[in-house]
Design an enzyme around this catalytic site. Structure first.
Site, PDB file in Angstrom:
ATOM      1  N   LYS A 193       0.842  -1.196   0.000  1.00 31.92           N
ATOM      2  CA  LYS A 193       0.000   0.000   0.000  1.00 31.92           C
ATOM      3  C   LYS A 193       0.876   1.245   0.000  1.00 31.92           C
ATOM      4  O   LYS A 193       1.596   1.506   0.963  1.00 31.92           O
ATOM      5  CB  LYS A 193      -0.904   0.051   1.233  1.00 31.92           C
ATOM      6  N   GLY A 246       6.858   4.920   8.457  1.00 20.77           N
ATOM      7  CA  GLY A 246       5.957   6.035   8.718  1.00 20.77           C
ATOM      8  C   GLY A 246       6.126   6.541  10.136  1.00 20.77           C
ATOM      9  O   GLY A 246       7.192   6.400  10.748  1.00 20.77           O
ATOM     10  N   THR A 248       5.747   7.036  14.226  1.00 14.68           N
ATOM     11  CA  THR A 248       5.780   6.137  15.379  1.00 14.68           C
ATOM     12  C   THR A 248       4.370   5.825  15.862  1.00 14.68           C
ATOM     13  O   THR A 248       4.075   4.697  16.283  1.00 14.68           O
ATOM     14  CB  THR A 248       6.618   6.760  16.507  1.00 14.68           C
ATOM     15  N   GLU A 269      10.228   1.174  10.379  1.00 14.79           N
ATOM     16  CA  GLU A 269      11.165   2.308  10.254  1.00 14.79           C
ATOM     17  C   GLU A 269      10.336   3.549  10.535  1.00 14.79           C
ATOM     18  O   GLU A 269       9.490   3.934   9.732  1.00 14.79           O
ATOM     19  CB  GLU A 269      11.806   2.332   8.862  1.00 14.79           C
ATOM     20  N   CYS A 303      12.768  11.461   7.844  1.00 14.40           N
ATOM     21  CA  CYS A 303      12.740  10.866   9.181  1.00 14.40           C
ATOM     22  C   CYS A 303      14.047  11.070   9.927  1.00 14.40           C
ATOM     23  O   CYS A 303      14.062  11.126  11.158  1.00 14.40           O
ATOM     24  CB  CYS A 303      12.399   9.383   9.090  1.00 14.40           C
ATOM     25  N   GLU A 400       8.696  15.247  16.713  1.00 13.81           N
ATOM     26  CA  GLU A 400       9.062  15.265  15.297  1.00 13.81           C
ATOM     27  C   GLU A 400       8.100  16.180  14.533  1.00 13.81           C
ATOM     28  O   GLU A 400       6.889  15.963  14.547  1.00 13.81           O
ATOM     29  CB  GLU A 400       9.017  13.866  14.709  1.00 13.81           C
TER      30      GLU A 400
END
Length: 500
Positions: A193, A246, A248, A269, A303, A400
């Site tokens: 996806k 994507g 966390t 990741e 990221c 983030e």
């Protein structure tokens, strides 16, 4: 029948026409979703609809998984020798090279990143990745373990089967390649996806996969939303492995779904809040250039972005002056303008999220040295932003942001900066700038991060593992480490002379 996306590029960077089906790719065919609905793809430079793509549902996930399972049991997996898998991956890399400019143009249109960066970084690295794993496909080996002369014992690495993969919107083509490369090399079949914000290159790659000659069902691509398609993949009882890149927050949901369903093998990741440490003996010009690249490249939507910039007190004022000047010099604009360094953020949602963090920084008392506002009145453009006078409890320091927003923090000595740098729930990457080799190595070793750069940032290589400590993820992408994500290890014991 799925619609066809046709677009004529007539820009200074690229001129050409693209035209391809925008359906779901299931069992080697482009089809409509089971509900017949579509998802609008938005151009981030102006907020207007670029095209629409078919929307998948949980029913389509079932269909894709069945196709992938049939392919695994008949034409892929242990039925396709490594040499055959290598040839097909190699063909795909060649096709990607032949369409490199087109792929870069689609990436710039869909994501908003500049054509030049898409072509020279994303597409080039994606080709390298597919070619790298083509090289691995026929070199997967087990071991013979010494036990006794009465028994032959060995291990073998077998493909898992049907794997689910969910990729993000910040590097659509590159993350696609990072995921499918090791999975296909090891003999797995895939249900993938892409992000609903940036689905176009995943669909275009489906055409190239088809052209390369991969058997139907080996790769299936479903465009859809996370709460439907992503959720169905994560919970599916016939998917035995899932890989997610994507946030966390969503990574937790994927892991929870894997645990609640069939205890899937999981690799994640996830996010980061990477420290960039600049000691007073650093080459200041280089440190400024790299720091700007570290936080503002890809519009800060990285990221491993070096969003916490720690500068030793002896050079702090000089660094800040040069760094703010560098930020002001970066051109924000049309992704197809060869002079642009930074394009728009990917979506209205991401734009609003970043602006919310900027407002939070202002409200909590941080000082805006440069930027801090949108650029223009159309599209999702944000000026490169630098905050100072921060405190460790501020949201802009701890969370983030995933945008072109950095904080510059003064530090005293090595112990002080190591403490501050490691004071985060993340651990994806870190950087150190110094001319002292001993200091560089010792500091890199003490930082709790999966990647440590010395006198550079954002330097990745297909053969080198990438992944995080702490809440930045589980497992490793790239290199031979990624192959371990997609195999089961079986031990075989053969009795030669043991009597009962």
């Amino acid at each position: 029948m799925p619609s066809v996306f046709t677009h004529e590029f007539n820009t200074p960077a690229y001129k050409g026409k693209v035209s391809f089906d925008t359906g779901l790719f299931i069992n080697g065919q482009f089809v409509d979703g089971s509900d017949g609905t579509t998802i609008d793809v938005i151009n981030p430079t102006n907020g207007k609809v670029t095209t629409s793509v078919s929307e998948a549902t949980s029913k389509d996930v079932d269909t894709a998984v069945d196709a992938a399972q049939r392919a695994f049991e008949t034409v892929w997996g242990l039925n396709a020798p490594g040499a055959q898998r290598s040839i097909l991956l190699g063909r795909l890399a060649v096709l990607m090279e032949a369409h490199a400019d087109e792929l870069a143009a689609i990436e710039a249109l869909d994501n908003g990143k500049t054509f030049s960066w898409a072509r020279n970084a994303d597409v080039a690295a994606s080709i390298d990745c597919i070619r790298y794993y083509a090289g691995w496909a026929d070199k997967l080996t087990g071991q013979v373990q010494e036990t006794s002369e009465a028994k032959l014992t060995y291990s073998r690495h077998e493909p898992i089967g049907v794997v689910g993969q969910i990729i993000p919107w910040n590097f659509p083509l590159l993350m696609f390649s990072w995921k499918i490369g090791p999975a296909l090399a090891t003999g797995n079949t895939i249900v993938l996806k892409p992000s609903e914000f940036t689905p176009l290159n995943a669909i275009r790659m489906a055409h190239l996969i088809q052209e390369a000659g991969f058997p139907p069902g080996v790769v299936n691509i479903l465009t859809g939303y996370g709460n439907t398609v992503g959720n169905a993949i994560s919970h599916h009882m016939k998917i035995e492995k899932i890989a997610f890149t994507g946030s966390t927050l969503v990574g937790r949901k994927v892991m929870e779904a894997a645990a609640k369903s069939n205890l899937k093998n999981v690799t994640l990741e996830l996010g980061g809040k990477s420290p960039n440490i600049i000691f007073d003996d650093a080459d200041l010009d280089q440190a400024v250039n790299w720091a700007a690249f570290g936080i503002f490249w890809n519009h800060g939507q990285t990221c491993c972005a070096g969003s916490r910039i720690f500068v030793q007190e002896g050079i702090y004022d000089e660094f800040l002056q040069r760094f703010t000047a560098k930020a002001r010099s970066l051109k924000v604009g049309d992704p197809f303008d060869p002079e642009s360094f930074q394009g728009p953020q990917v979506s209205q949602i991401q734009f609003d999220r970043i602006m919310g963090y900027i407002e939070s920084g202002k409200e909590q008392g941080a000082k805006v040295e440069v930027g801090g506002e949108r650029q223009g009145n159309e599209g999702y453009f944000i000026r490169p932003t630098i905050f100072t006078n921060t405190s460790p409890d501020m949201k802009i320091v701890r969370e983030e942001i995933f945008g072109p927003v950095g904080v510059v923090i003064k530090f005293k000595d090595e112990e002080d900066v190591i403490r501050q740098a490691n004071d985060t729930s993340y651990g994806l990457a870190a950087a150190v700038f110094t001319q002292n080799l001993n200091r560089a190595i010792k500091t890199a070793h003490r930082l709790k991060a999966g990647t440590a750069w010395v006198n550079c940032v954002n330097q990745l290589n297909t053969g080198v593992p990438f992944g995080g400590f702490k809440q930045s993820g589980i497992g490793r992408e790239l290199g031979n480490y990624a192959l371990n994500n997609y195999t089961n290890v079986k031990a075989v014991h053969i009795n030669l002379d043991i009597k009962m």
